[in-house]
Motif scaffolding. Structure first.
Motif, PDB file in Angstrom:
ATOM      1  N   LYS A 249     -15.492  60.137 -37.645  1.00  0.00           N
ATOM      2  CA  LYS A 249     -13.795  59.978 -37.381  1.00  0.00           C
ATOM      3  C   LYS A 249     -13.421  61.036 -38.306  1.00  0.00           C
ATOM      4  N   THR A 250     -13.358  60.699 -39.571  1.00  0.00           N
ATOM      5  CA  THR A 250     -12.828  61.755 -40.532  1.00  0.00           C
ATOM      6  C   THR A 250     -13.817  61.715 -41.643  1.00  0.00           C
TER       7      THR A 250
ATOM      8  N   ASP B 194     -11.129  66.248 -39.278  1.00  0.00           N
ATOM      9  CA  ASP B 194     -10.476  64.917 -38.859  1.00  0.00           C
ATOM     10  C   ASP B 194     -10.893  65.237 -37.253  1.00  0.00           C
TER      11      ASP B 194
ATOM     12  N   GLU C 264     -10.613  63.351 -34.818  1.00  0.00           N
ATOM     13  CA  GLU C 264      -9.581  62.685 -33.813  1.00  0.00           C
ATOM     14  C   GLU C 264      -8.244  63.653 -33.733  1.00  0.00           C
ATOM     15  N   ALA C 265      -7.966  64.348 -34.860  1.00  0.00           N
ATOM     16  CA  ALA C 265      -6.799  65.261 -34.750  1.00  0.00           C
ATOM     17  C   ALA C 265      -7.412  66.573 -34.605  1.00  0.00           C
TER      18      ALA C 265
ATOM     19  N   ARG D  36     -17.496  65.224 -28.398  1.00  0.00           N
ATOM     20  CA  ARG D  36     -16.119  64.705 -29.428  1.00  0.00           C
ATOM     21  C   ARG D  36     -16.554  63.128 -29.023  1.00  0.00           C
ATOM     22  N   THR D  37     -16.328  62.693 -27.956  1.00  0.00           N
ATOM     23  CA  THR D  37     -16.470  60.973 -27.392  1.00  0.00           C
ATOM     24  C   THR D  37     -17.632  60.748 -27.811  1.00  0.00           C
TER      25      THR D  37
ATOM     26  N   LEU E  89     -17.357  60.341 -31.731  1.00  0.00           N
ATOM     27  CA  LEU E  89     -16.294  59.401 -32.270  1.00  0.00           C
ATOM     28  C   LEU E  89     -16.687  57.994 -32.299  1.00  0.00           C
ATOM     29  N   ASN E  90     -17.666  57.738 -31.128  1.00  0.00           N
ATOM     30  CA  ASN E  90     -18.105  56.326 -31.033  1.00  0.00           C
ATOM     31  C   ASN E  90     -19.670  56.320 -31.587  1.00  0.00           C
TER      32      ASN E  90
END
Length: 211
Positions: free
Chosen positions: A5-6, A143, A145-146, A165-166, A169-170
């Motif tokens: 995520k970050t 980041d 998410e951003a 990205r998905t 992130l997961n």
């Protein structure tokens, strides 16, 4: 894989274009077992001379950059052959994100499948990030998410394939991604059974099957 995520970490500038997979891990080291780790061979000929001595002018050998998890390089990073060991070397070394204006296609795909983010920035933003790191900045924040990168006084955007990205992130691999659509898959299968019942196997032998 661990969700991404970050990332706030030490960043290392590598101001070179066309860093290919043979540079990332020279072929002579690929006979070794992955279980032993490939991190020590990352960019070996850039980091060490022919006698195996550390090259002081290599950014990765700078004491300030020890433990770097972010690498900033120029365009066409990871070009060349399709060897996934190039990604293994980066990941085993501790790199979690590579930032560049462009990547080799197969390298970028292999990266995502190993939890490594290949973040695409513009040529201009890449040069600004490199300049900031060479002028003394030691860390960066990525980041996902951003879709932004912060370094020194800079905030620059980056891009990555939405599906990749998905997955990052997961913390998903390709199987996890497929499972995330389980309800839609089940609904399609049920509708297809209604629409085309003759296509469904019934588990019984036919007269012509020889059974």
């Amino acid at each position: 894989m661990k969700p991404f995520k970050t990332l706030d970490a030490v960043a290392c500038p590598l101001p070179q274009s066309n860093i290919d997979t043979d540079q990332l891990i020279p072929a002579r080291f690929m006979k070794r077992s992955r279980a032993d780790g490939y991190g020590g061979f990352l960019l070996y000929d850039l980091r060490f001379d022919e006698a195996g001595a550390v090259k002081a002018d290599c950014p990765l050998n700078d004491t300030v950059r020890q433990g770097a998890q972010i690498l900033v390089s120029r365009r066409n990073f990871g070009s060349g052959s399709s060897r996934e060991a190039a990604v293994y070397a980066l990941v085993d070394y501790g790199i979690t994100c590579v930032i560049a204006p462009s990547f080799g296609d197969i390298f970028a795909s292999n990266s995502i499948n190993n939890g490594l983010l290949s973040a695409v920035v513009s040529e201009e933003d890449c040069e600004s990030l490199l300049a900031g790191l060479q002028d003394g900045a030691e860390t960066a924040t990525v980041d996902l998410e951003a879709l932004t990168i912060r370094c020194a006084n800079l905030v620059v955007p980056f891009t990555v394939d939405p599906v990749w990205r998905t997955k990052l992130l997961n913390g998903w691999d390709d199987i996890d991604l497929t499972r995330s659509h389980a309800e839609a898959i089940a609904a399609f299968a049920a509708a297809d059974r209604e629409r085309r019942p003759w296509m469904q196997p019934n588990g019984t032998a036919t007269a012509n099957s020889g059974a």
